[in-house]
Design an enzyme around this catalytic site. Structure first.
Site, mmCIF file in Angstrom:
data_model
loop_
_atom_site.group_PDB
_atom_site.id
_atom_site.type_symbol
_atom_site.label_atom_id
_atom_site.label_comp_id
_atom_site.label_asym_id
_atom_site.label_seq_id
_atom_site.Cartn_x
_atom_site.Cartn_y
_atom_site.Cartn_z
ATOM 1 N N GLY A 271 1.848 4.218 13.479
ATOM 2 C CA GLY A 271 2.512 2.983 13.911
ATOM 3 C C GLY A 271 1.804 2.360 15.112
ATOM 4 N N GLU B 104 8.968 1.073 11.181
ATOM 5 C CA GLU B 104 10.054 2.045 11.011
ATOM 6 C C GLU B 104 9.389 3.407 11.095
ATOM 7 O OE1 GLU B 104 12.129 4.613 9.912
ATOM 8 O OE2 GLU B 104 12.456 3.832 7.891
ATOM 9 N N GLY C 268 6.293 4.991 8.565
ATOM 10 C CA GLY C 268 5.489 6.206 8.580
ATOM 11 C C GLY C 268 5.553 6.840 9.955
ATOM 12 N N SER C 269 4.473 7.517 10.328
ATOM 13 C CA SER C 269 4.482 8.268 11.580
ATOM 14 C C SER C 269 4.332 7.344 12.787
ATOM 15 C CB SER C 269 3.338 9.281 11.565
ATOM 16 O OG SER C 269 2.103 8.611 11.423
ATOM 17 N N THR C 270 4.842 7.782 13.918
ATOM 18 C CA THR C 270 4.716 7.012 15.159
ATOM 19 C C THR C 270 3.244 6.860 15.549
ATOM 20 O OG1 THR C 270 6.909 7.668 15.857
ATOM 21 C CG2 THR C 270 5.409 7.008 17.610
ATOM 22 N N CYS D 166 13.113 10.309 7.854
ATOM 23 C CA CYS D 166 12.876 9.872 9.234
ATOM 24 C C CYS D 166 14.131 10.045 10.068
ATOM 25 C CB CYS D 166 12.384 8.435 9.243
ATOM 26 S SG CYS D 166 13.350 7.383 8.183
ATOM 27 N N GLU E 118 8.570 15.660 15.777
ATOM 28 C CA GLU E 118 9.205 15.518 14.468
ATOM 29 C C GLU E 118 8.565 16.511 13.499
ATOM 30 O OE1 GLU E 118 8.378 11.855 12.285
ATOM 31 O OE2 GLU E 118 10.464 11.834 11.630
ATOM 32 N N LYS F 95 0.870 -1.192 0.000
ATOM 33 C CA LYS F 95 0.000 0.000 0.000
ATOM 34 C C LYS F 95 0.902 1.237 0.000
ATOM 35 C CE LYS F 95 -2.212 3.121 1.946
ATOM 36 N NZ LYS F 95 -1.971 4.527 1.533
HETATM 37 P P1 NAP Z 1 1.381 8.365 7.904
HETATM 38 O O1 NAP Z 1 0.005 8.842 8.087
HETATM 39 O O2 NAP Z 1 2.027 7.594 8.986
HETATM 40 O O3 NAP Z 1 1.389 7.518 6.542
HETATM 41 C C1 NAP Z 1 2.213 6.417 6.227
HETATM 42 C C2 NAP Z 1 1.414 5.350 5.497
HETATM 43 O O4 NAP Z 1 0.404 4.801 6.358
HETATM 44 C C3 NAP Z 1 0.660 5.861 4.282
HETATM 45 O O5 NAP Z 1 0.657 4.858 3.277
HETATM 46 C C4 NAP Z 1 -0.723 6.091 4.858
HETATM 47 O O6 NAP Z 1 -1.733 6.135 3.892
HETATM 48 C C5 NAP Z 1 -0.878 4.893 5.748
HETATM 49 N N1 NAP Z 1 -1.897 5.037 6.791
HETATM 50 C C6 NAP Z 1 -2.493 6.182 7.244
HETATM 51 N N2 NAP Z 1 -3.354 5.891 8.240
HETATM 52 C C7 NAP Z 1 -3.308 4.550 8.418
HETATM 53 C C8 NAP Z 1 -3.950 3.635 9.314
HETATM 54 N N3 NAP Z 1 -4.816 4.058 10.241
HETATM 55 N N4 NAP Z 1 -3.656 2.323 9.221
HETATM 56 C C9 NAP Z 1 -2.760 1.887 8.318
HETATM 57 N N5 NAP Z 1 -2.126 2.688 7.450
HETATM 58 C C10 NAP Z 1 -2.381 4.011 7.494
HETATM 59 O O7 NAP Z 1 2.306 9.568 7.539
HETATM 60 P P2 NAP Z 1 1.849 10.947 6.856
HETATM 61 O O8 NAP Z 1 0.536 11.449 7.346
HETATM 62 O O9 NAP Z 1 1.979 10.791 5.416
HETATM 63 O O10 NAP Z 1 2.964 11.881 7.443
HETATM 64 C C11 NAP Z 1 2.774 12.386 8.755
HETATM 65 C C12 NAP Z 1 4.041 12.453 9.521
HETATM 66 O O11 NAP Z 1 4.595 11.138 9.620
HETATM 67 C C13 NAP Z 1 5.155 13.246 8.891
HETATM 68 O O12 NAP Z 1 5.052 14.601 9.103
HETATM 69 C C14 NAP Z 1 6.337 12.635 9.556
HETATM 70 O O13 NAP Z 1 6.508 13.187 10.831
HETATM 71 C C15 NAP Z 1 5.973 11.188 9.679
HETATM 72 N N6 NAP Z 1 6.526 10.361 8.586
HETATM 73 C C16 NAP Z 1 7.562 9.550 8.879
HETATM 74 C C17 NAP Z 1 8.114 8.779 7.878
HETATM 75 C C18 NAP Z 1 9.263 7.871 8.135
HETATM 76 O O14 NAP Z 1 9.946 7.494 7.190
HETATM 77 N N7 NAP Z 1 9.495 7.443 9.358
HETATM 78 C C19 NAP Z 1 7.627 8.849 6.586
HETATM 79 C C20 NAP Z 1 6.537 9.673 6.326
HETATM 80 C C21 NAP Z 1 6.003 10.405 7.342
HETATM 81 P P3 NAP Z 1 -2.103 7.589 3.296
HETATM 82 O O15 NAP Z 1 -0.920 8.046 2.557
HETATM 83 O O16 NAP Z 1 -3.224 7.353 2.411
HETATM 84 O O17 NAP Z 1 -2.467 8.435 4.468
#
Ligand code: NAP
Ligand code: MG
Length: 503
Positions: free
Chosen positions: A255, A272, A250-252, A306, A406, A198
């Site tokens: 996670g 991660e 993705g985000s904590t 990250c 972050e 996904k």
């Molecule tokens: P995110 O919401 O954690 O998204 C990461 C992935 O998870 C995306 O594919 C997202 O889909 C999916 N997702 C969202 N809600 C979910 C749920 N309830 N269950 C399962 N999967 C779900 O990250 P973001 O909103 O794009 O970014 C927000 C913050 O996360 C950033 O500002 C940053 O602080 C952090 N981040 C960290 C990393 C890293 O490499 N550690 C990478 C990206 C972001 P959608 O894209 O459709 O929402």
């Protein structure tokens, strides 16, 4: 700030983007979402629509899990000759390499990053990554163990098998869309699992192109399934009762939701997550190297890493000098659309991300920090995209929101420090533990700090170094499990112990 003429995308990129909505890859077929819905992905440099894609939801996840399960149970992939499996992964790497320019441009258009960086880092690392795991596919071994149960005089042969986990859900973010797909898929496929991937809603294009190549090079149908869509599709994957494992980057915050969703069938989870990585510069460091690395630690990929070095600790005697140098570098960074050849930093990935980052900048200013460079979104020609100025904050207190959380943008907060023990303690004053940097010529200081900092990766006199062979992952709330290297194979295998009576 006028930008250079932006070259047209290559013909293969234009033809990929043209036409009808991109479909989902389920069981080797390209299909529409069950409910027929679509969504758009945008070019963050100007907000224009790049393409439409099927918006997969829970029903599509269901179909993909069924397809993956069918293929897994058939043995078409995990019982295939390991040499064949290895060859498939090598062929995939070759196919990505042959289409490197198309991938680099798609990545630049969809995510915003400079196309040169996409070429040299994202795509090149992706090719290496699949080659590295192609090499592992025929080298995953069990062991023979000496056993002698005290209650049985017989003799036994005891050996272990490393078997695939089964059906794996992989959820990835938008900061390195292709590379994150590779990090997830390489180890999973080398070890014989079937996958539902996904991608992030902001950057789905390179995953779809990758899906086409999986089909072209001959992976059996159902080994790799790709469901583009929003967070609800990810949530359906994380809670699905027939998914054996979920791997998430993705985000904590999300996670933690994944862990909760996994409880229903106790699926295995690797995470991660975010970071707030300390970068520590001692007065004896080579200042040119340290200043350049401190800047790239936070500004690489527009801070959307990250492991970004977002908390810069500088030993007192060189604090002002080093900050002045980092500020000079920041001022000189050429902002522009990722496709323009002279661009050094592109837009942030989305309006939402721009709002989040500028929100943190505003909170820092309100709490009394001083932006010595940057401090707002970029104006002029760039106001139609999601551009943020590279920003360096000094006079920062560690309890400020922007220091605790972050930011995931090109914003660094800098602090002076006095000595090793103090900086080690302050570096660890965070819920995260993903990465750290240390700059010094004193080898004993480097080793002591590398040991003292609670983080999954420590870079000494360098930053942001990656290789498919070297493990990457978090301590504390930056997650668990390791990607890359032989460590990642453990995420995707389970050990079976087999006993055979021989006497
Ligand atoms: P995110 O919401 O954690 O998204 C990461 C992935 O998870 C995306 O594919 C997202 O889909 C999916 N997702 C969202 N809600 C979910 C749920 N309830 N269950 C399962 N999967 C779900 O990250 P973001 O909103 O794009 O970014 C927000 C913050 O996360 C950033 O500002 C940053 O602080 C952090 N981040 C960290 C990393 C890293 O490499 N550690 C990478 C990206 C972001 P959608 O894209 O459709 O929402
Ligand atoms: Mg996009």
């Amino acid at each position: 700030m006028a930008t250079a003429t932006i070259p047209e995308p290559a013909p293969q990129v234009r033809s990929f983007l043209a036409g009808k909505a991109k479909k989902l890859l389920i069981g080797g077929e390209w299909v529409d979402a069950a409910n027929g819905e679509t969504f758009e992905t945008l070019n963050p440099a100007d907000g224009s629509v790049l393409a439409k894609l099927a918006k997969g939801g829970a029903e599509d996840i269901n179909r993909a899990v069924k397809a993956a399960r069918r293929t897994f149970e058939s043995g078409a992939y995990h019982r295939m000759s390991v040499h064949e499996r290895s060859k498939l992964l090598y062929r995939l790497a070759d196919a990505i390499e042959a289409n490197a320019e198309q991938f680099a441009q798609l990545e630049s258009l969809d995510n915003g990053k400079p196309v040169g960086i996409a070429r040299a880092a994202d795509v090149a690392l992706t090719v290496e990554h699949f080659r590295y795991y192609a090499g592992w596919a025929d080298k995953v071994e069990g062991e023979v163990i000496a056993v002698a149960p005290p209650y049985d005089p017989g003799r036994f042969l005891n050996y272990t098998l490393r078997e695939p986990v089964g059906v794996v859900g992989q959820i990835i973010p938008w900061n390195f869309p292709l590379l994150m797909a590779a990090w997830k898929l390489g180890a999973a496929l080398a070890t014989g699992n079937c996958v539902i991937l996904k991608p992030a809603e902001q950057t789905p294009l390179s995953a779809i192109r990758l899906g086409e190549l999986f089909c072209e090079v001959g992976f059996p149908a159902g080994v790799v399934n790709i469901i583009t869509g929003y967070g609800d599709a990810g949530a359906a994957l994380a809670s699905h009762p027939d998914v054996d494992k979920v791997a998430f980057t993705g985000s904590t915050e999300v996670g933690k939701k994944i862990v909760q969703a996994s409880a229903g069938n106790l699926k295995r989870v690797t995470l991660e997550l975010g970071g707030k990585s300390p970068n520590v510069i001692f007065a004896d460091a080579d200042l040119d190297i340290a200043a350049g690395a401190a800047a790239s630690a936070i500004f690489f990929n527009h801070g959307q890493c990250c492991c970004a070095g977002s908390r810069l600790f500088v030993e007192e005697p060189i604090h002002d000098e080093l900050l002045a140098r980092v500020a000079e570098i920041a001022k000189g960074i050429k902002l522009g659309p990722g496709m323009a050849p002279d661009t050094q930093m592109g837009p942030l990935v989305s309006q939402e991300q721009l709002d989040r980052v500028t929100g943190y900048i505003k909170s820092g200013l309100e709490e009394g920090a001083k932006a010595i460079v940057g401090g707002e979104r970029a104006g002029g020609d760039l106001a139609k995209g999601y551009f943020c100025q590279p920003t360096v904050f000094s006079q920062v207190r560690e309890d400020m929101t922007m220091v605790q959380e972050e930011i995931f943008g090109p914003v660094v907060t800098a602090f002076p420090f006095k000595d090793m023990d103090e900086v080690a303690e302050r570096a660890n004053r965070t819920q995260y533990g993903l990465a750290a940097g240390v700059f010094t010529k004193d080898v004993s200081k480097a080793h002591r700090l590398a040991e003292a900092i609670r983080a999954g990766t420590v870079w000494v006199n360098c930053y942001n170094m990656f290789d498919a062979a070297s493990p990457f992952g978090g301590f504390k709330q930056s997650g668990y499990g390791r990607e890359m290297g032989k460590h990642a194979l453990e995420n995707y295998t389970q050990t079976k112990s087999v006993w055979i009576r021989t006497e």
